[in-house]
Design a protein around this motif. Sequence first.
Motif, PDB file in Angstrom:
ATOM      1  N   ILE A 275       0.879  -1.165   0.000  1.00  0.00           N
ATOM      2  CA  ILE A 275       0.000   0.000   0.000  1.00  0.00           C
ATOM      3  C   ILE A 275       0.914   1.212   0.000  1.00  0.00           C
ATOM      4  CG2 ILE A 275      -1.804   1.304   1.180  1.00  0.00           C
ATOM      5  CD1 ILE A 275      -2.613  -1.354   2.576  1.00  0.00           C
ATOM      6  N   ASN A 276       0.842   1.998  -1.052  1.00  0.00           N
ATOM      7  CA  ASN A 276       1.647   3.209  -1.175  1.00  0.00           C
ATOM      8  C   ASN A 276       0.755   4.382  -0.797  1.00  0.00           C
ATOM      9  OD1 ASN A 276       2.822   5.592  -2.211  1.00  0.00           O
ATOM     10  ND2 ASN A 276       4.025   4.413  -3.679  1.00  0.00           N
ATOM     11  N   TRP A 277       0.863   4.801   0.463  1.00  0.00           N
ATOM     12  CA  TRP A 277      -0.005   5.861   0.971  1.00  0.00           C
ATOM     13  C   TRP A 277       0.322   7.213   0.335  1.00  0.00           C
ATOM     14  CZ3 TRP A 277      -4.270   4.450   3.178  1.00  0.00           C
ATOM     15  CH2 TRP A 277      -4.330   3.198   3.810  1.00  0.00           C
ATOM     16  N   SER A 278       1.576   7.448  -0.028  1.00  0.00           N
ATOM     17  CA  SER A 278       1.957   8.724  -0.657  1.00  0.00           C
ATOM     18  C   SER A 278       1.229   8.919  -1.981  1.00  0.00           C
ATOM     19  CB  SER A 278       3.466   8.774  -0.910  1.00  0.00           C
ATOM     20  OG  SER A 278       4.174   8.692   0.295  1.00  0.00           O
ATOM     21  N   ASN A 279       1.121   7.842  -2.752  1.00  0.00           N
ATOM     22  CA  ASN A 279       0.459   7.921  -4.050  1.00  0.00           C
ATOM     23  C   ASN A 279      -0.965   7.388  -4.023  1.00  0.00           C
ATOM     24  OD1 ASN A 279       2.664   9.075  -5.426  1.00  0.00           O
ATOM     25  ND2 ASN A 279       3.643   7.080  -5.531  1.00  0.00           N
ATOM     26  N   LYS A 280      -1.425   6.971  -2.846  1.00  0.00           N
ATOM     27  CA  LYS A 280      -2.778   6.436  -2.664  1.00  0.00           C
ATOM     28  C   LYS A 280      -3.064   5.279  -3.624  1.00  0.00           C
ATOM     29  CE  LYS A 280      -4.899  10.465  -0.597  1.00  0.00           C
ATOM     30  NZ  LYS A 280      -6.145  11.196  -0.483  1.00  0.00           N
ATOM     31  N   THR A 281      -2.105   4.345  -3.671  1.00  0.00           N
ATOM     32  CA  THR A 281      -2.207   3.201  -4.582  1.00  0.00           C
ATOM     33  C   THR A 281      -1.998   1.895  -3.816  1.00  0.00           C
ATOM     34  OG1 THR A 281      -1.322   4.537  -6.393  1.00  0.00           O
ATOM     35  CG2 THR A 281      -1.247   2.153  -6.679  1.00  0.00           C
ATOM     36  N   ALA A 282      -2.822   0.910  -4.138  1.00  0.00           N
ATOM     37  CA  ALA A 282      -2.647  -0.443  -3.597  1.00  0.00           C
ATOM     38  C   ALA A 282      -2.333  -1.380  -4.751  1.00  0.00           C
ATOM     39  CB  ALA A 282      -3.912  -0.901  -2.880  1.00  0.00           C
ATOM     40  N   TYR A 283      -1.452  -2.330  -4.481  1.00  0.00           N
ATOM     41  CA  TYR A 283      -1.033  -3.303  -5.481  1.00  0.00           C
ATOM     42  C   TYR A 283      -1.549  -4.668  -5.042  1.00  0.00           C
ATOM     43  CZ  TYR A 283       1.999   0.532  -6.765  1.00  0.00           C
ATOM     44  OH  TYR A 283       2.470   1.765  -7.133  1.00  0.00           O
ATOM     45  N   ILE A 284      -2.531  -5.184  -5.762  1.00  0.00           N
ATOM     46  CA  ILE A 284      -3.147  -6.459  -5.401  1.00  0.00           C
ATOM     47  C   ILE A 284      -2.314  -7.619  -5.932  1.00  0.00           C
ATOM     48  CG2 ILE A 284      -5.126  -7.973  -5.827  1.00  0.00           C
ATOM     49  CD1 ILE A 284      -6.941  -5.545  -5.770  1.00  0.00           C
ATOM     50  N   GLY A 285      -2.142  -8.602  -5.063  1.00  0.00           N
ATOM     51  CA  GLY A 285      -1.513  -9.861  -5.446  1.00  0.00           C
ATOM     52  C   GLY A 285      -2.403 -11.000  -4.991  1.00  0.00           C
ATOM     53  N   TYR A 286      -2.319 -12.145  -5.672  1.00  0.00           N
ATOM     54  CA  TYR A 286      -3.191 -13.258  -5.311  1.00  0.00           C
ATOM     55  C   TYR A 286      -2.660 -14.577  -5.852  1.00  0.00           C
ATOM     56  CZ  TYR A 286      -4.904 -11.623  -9.884  1.00  0.00           C
ATOM     57  OH  TYR A 286      -4.992 -11.168 -11.173  1.00  0.00           O
ATOM     58  N   TRP A 287      -3.074 -15.637  -5.208  1.00  0.00           N
ATOM     59  CA  TRP A 287      -2.886 -16.992  -5.732  1.00  0.00           C
ATOM     60  C   TRP A 287      -3.986 -17.876  -5.152  1.00  0.00           C
ATOM     61  CZ3 TRP A 287      -2.262 -21.041  -2.409  1.00  0.00           C
ATOM     62  CH2 TRP A 287      -1.751 -20.783  -1.137  1.00  0.00           C
TER      63      TRP A 287
ATOM     64  N   ALA B 103     -13.747  -7.394  -4.323  1.00  0.00           N
ATOM     65  CA  ALA B 103     -13.915  -6.934  -2.940  1.00  0.00           C
ATOM     66  C   ALA B 103     -12.706  -6.131  -2.477  1.00  0.00           C
ATOM     67  CB  ALA B 103     -14.147  -8.133  -2.022  1.00  0.00           C
ATOM     68  N   LEU B 104     -11.501  -6.570  -2.834  1.00  0.00           N
ATOM     69  CA  LEU B 104     -10.304  -5.816  -2.459  1.00  0.00           C
ATOM     70  C   LEU B 104     -10.277  -4.447  -3.131  1.00  0.00           C
ATOM     71  CD1 LEU B 104      -7.631  -8.654  -2.572  1.00  0.00           C
ATOM     72  CD2 LEU B 104      -8.265  -7.308  -0.553  1.00  0.00           C
ATOM     73  N   THR B 105     -10.711  -4.390  -4.375  1.00  0.00           N
ATOM     74  CA  THR B 105     -10.755  -3.110  -5.088  1.00  0.00           C
ATOM     75  C   THR B 105     -11.763  -2.180  -4.440  1.00  0.00           C
ATOM     76  OG1 THR B 105     -10.101  -4.225  -7.133  1.00  0.00           O
ATOM     77  CG2 THR B 105     -11.092  -2.045  -7.351  1.00  0.00           C
ATOM     78  N   GLU B 106     -12.928  -2.687  -4.165  1.00  0.00           N
ATOM     79  CA  GLU B 106     -13.969  -1.885  -3.509  1.00  0.00           C
ATOM     80  C   GLU B 106     -13.492  -1.388  -2.146  1.00  0.00           C
ATOM     81  OE1 GLU B 106     -17.261   0.231  -2.690  1.00  0.00           O
ATOM     82  OE2 GLU B 106     -16.830  -0.699  -4.632  1.00  0.00           O
ATOM     83  N   TYR B 107     -12.869  -2.245  -1.371  1.00  0.00           N
ATOM     84  CA  TYR B 107     -12.372  -1.876  -0.040  1.00  0.00           C
ATOM     85  C   TYR B 107     -11.308  -0.783  -0.145  1.00  0.00           C
ATOM     86  CZ  TYR B 107     -10.657  -2.414   4.736  1.00  0.00           C
ATOM     87  OH  TYR B 107     -10.297  -2.174   6.040  1.00  0.00           O
ATOM     88  N   ALA B 108     -10.419  -0.902  -1.132  1.00  0.00           N
ATOM     89  CA  ALA B 108      -9.369   0.108  -1.311  1.00  0.00           C
ATOM     90  C   ALA B 108      -9.958   1.484  -1.543  1.00  0.00           C
ATOM     91  CB  ALA B 108      -8.461  -0.279  -2.478  1.00  0.00           C
ATOM     92  N   PHE B 109     -11.027   1.547  -2.313  1.00  0.00           N
ATOM     93  CA  PHE B 109     -11.634   2.838  -2.628  1.00  0.00           C
ATOM     94  C   PHE B 109     -12.584   3.326  -1.540  1.00  0.00           C
ATOM     95  CE2 PHE B 109     -11.008   1.407  -7.251  1.00  0.00           C
ATOM     96  CZ  PHE B 109      -9.754   1.975  -7.312  1.00  0.00           C
ATOM     97  N   SER B 110     -13.452   2.458  -1.050  1.00  0.00           N
ATOM     98  CA  SER B 110     -14.496   2.909  -0.122  1.00  0.00           C
ATOM     99  C   SER B 110     -14.013   3.022   1.315  1.00  0.00           C
ATOM    100  CB  SER B 110     -15.711   1.987  -0.196  1.00  0.00           C
ATOM    101  OG  SER B 110     -15.371   0.694   0.245  1.00  0.00           O
ATOM    102  N   GLU B 111     -13.113   2.156   1.745  1.00  0.00           N
ATOM    103  CA  GLU B 111     -12.682   2.167   3.145  1.00  0.00           C
ATOM    104  C   GLU B 111     -11.313   2.800   3.355  1.00  0.00           C
ATOM    105  OE1 GLU B 111     -14.737   1.261   5.593  1.00  0.00           O
ATOM    106  OE2 GLU B 111     -16.247   0.795   4.063  1.00  0.00           O
ATOM    107  N   LEU B 112     -10.398   2.603   2.424  1.00  0.00           N
ATOM    108  CA  LEU B 112      -9.045   3.147   2.570  1.00  0.00           C
ATOM    109  C   LEU B 112      -8.865   4.483   1.864  1.00  0.00           C
ATOM    110  CD1 LEU B 112      -6.921  -0.117   2.114  1.00  0.00           C
ATOM    111  CD2 LEU B 112      -7.797   0.910   4.233  1.00  0.00           C
ATOM    112  N   SER B 113      -9.856   4.894   1.090  1.00  0.00           N
ATOM    113  CA  SER B 113      -9.823   6.171   0.348  1.00  0.00           C
ATOM    114  C   SER B 113      -8.610   6.274  -0.569  1.00  0.00           C
ATOM    115  CB  SER B 113      -9.876   7.357   1.314  1.00  0.00           C
ATOM    116  OG  SER B 113     -11.054   7.316   2.070  1.00  0.00           O
TER     117      SER B 113
ATOM    118  N   ASP C  70     -13.181   5.858 -11.927  1.00  0.00           N
ATOM    119  CA  ASP C  70     -13.674   4.921 -12.932  1.00  0.00           C
ATOM    120  C   ASP C  70     -14.431   3.768 -12.284  1.00  0.00           C
ATOM    121  OD1 ASP C  70     -12.483   6.517 -14.856  1.00  0.00           O
ATOM    122  OD2 ASP C  70     -10.664   5.294 -14.951  1.00  0.00           O
ATOM    123  N   TRP C  71     -13.976   3.324 -11.120  1.00  0.00           N
ATOM    124  CA  TRP C  71     -14.642   2.238 -10.407  1.00  0.00           C
ATOM    125  C   TRP C  71     -16.061   2.662 -10.024  1.00  0.00           C
ATOM    126  CZ3 TRP C  71     -13.800  -2.756  -9.841  1.00  0.00           C
ATOM    127  CH2 TRP C  71     -14.465  -3.455  -8.841  1.00  0.00           C
ATOM    128  N   LYS C  72     -16.187   3.889  -9.543  1.00  0.00           N
ATOM    129  CA  LYS C  72     -17.509   4.389  -9.132  1.00  0.00           C
ATOM    130  C   LYS C  72     -18.475   4.425 -10.310  1.00  0.00           C
ATOM    131  CE  LYS C  72     -15.585   7.025  -5.340  1.00  0.00           C
ATOM    132  NZ  LYS C  72     -15.064   8.303  -4.912  1.00  0.00           N
TER     133      LYS C  72
END
Length: 147
Positions: A51-63, A80-90, A142-144
């Motif tokens: 989570i890069n708070w300076s740039n307000k960016t999250a990088y999702i990884g998964y397996w 769900a992770l994308t929605e959470y990043a935008f709605s809860e983590l701003s 764009d997500w909204k």
Amino acid sequence: MWLPWIDTTTKIEHTKGFIQACLKGHAENKSLNTVILFNGEIVGVAGYNIINWSNKTAYIGYWIGEEFQGKGIMTKVAKALTEYAFSELSLDKVEIRAAVENNKSKSIPERLGFVKEGCIRQAEWLYDHYVDHSVYGMLSKDWKETS
């Protein structure tokens, strides 16, 4: 094939080390990794590797375990992770990267409407060669509009 760490994860201490690193990253507010439960069974891991708070960016990884692929589980998790990043983590942006030839992994951001932003050449050393990564991004605005 796409996860070289599987070959070196041979002892319980390796998994404990991974869990400790995840807990440390979460405590420092730098990452968030979760297990994926399906019918009460752990079937994979997903989260924000960074989570890069300076740039307000999250990088999702998964397996996810091979026998659980193709059931729509990971698409729901990434959504769900994308929605959470935008709605809860701003946050303003979510990014997903996948090896160019990893079509199953690339299909997830594509299915969710992420924009393919480019290719990073020789982004990862995988076993005995480099692989390029496709980079996908989703902006909060764009997500909204698409959700």
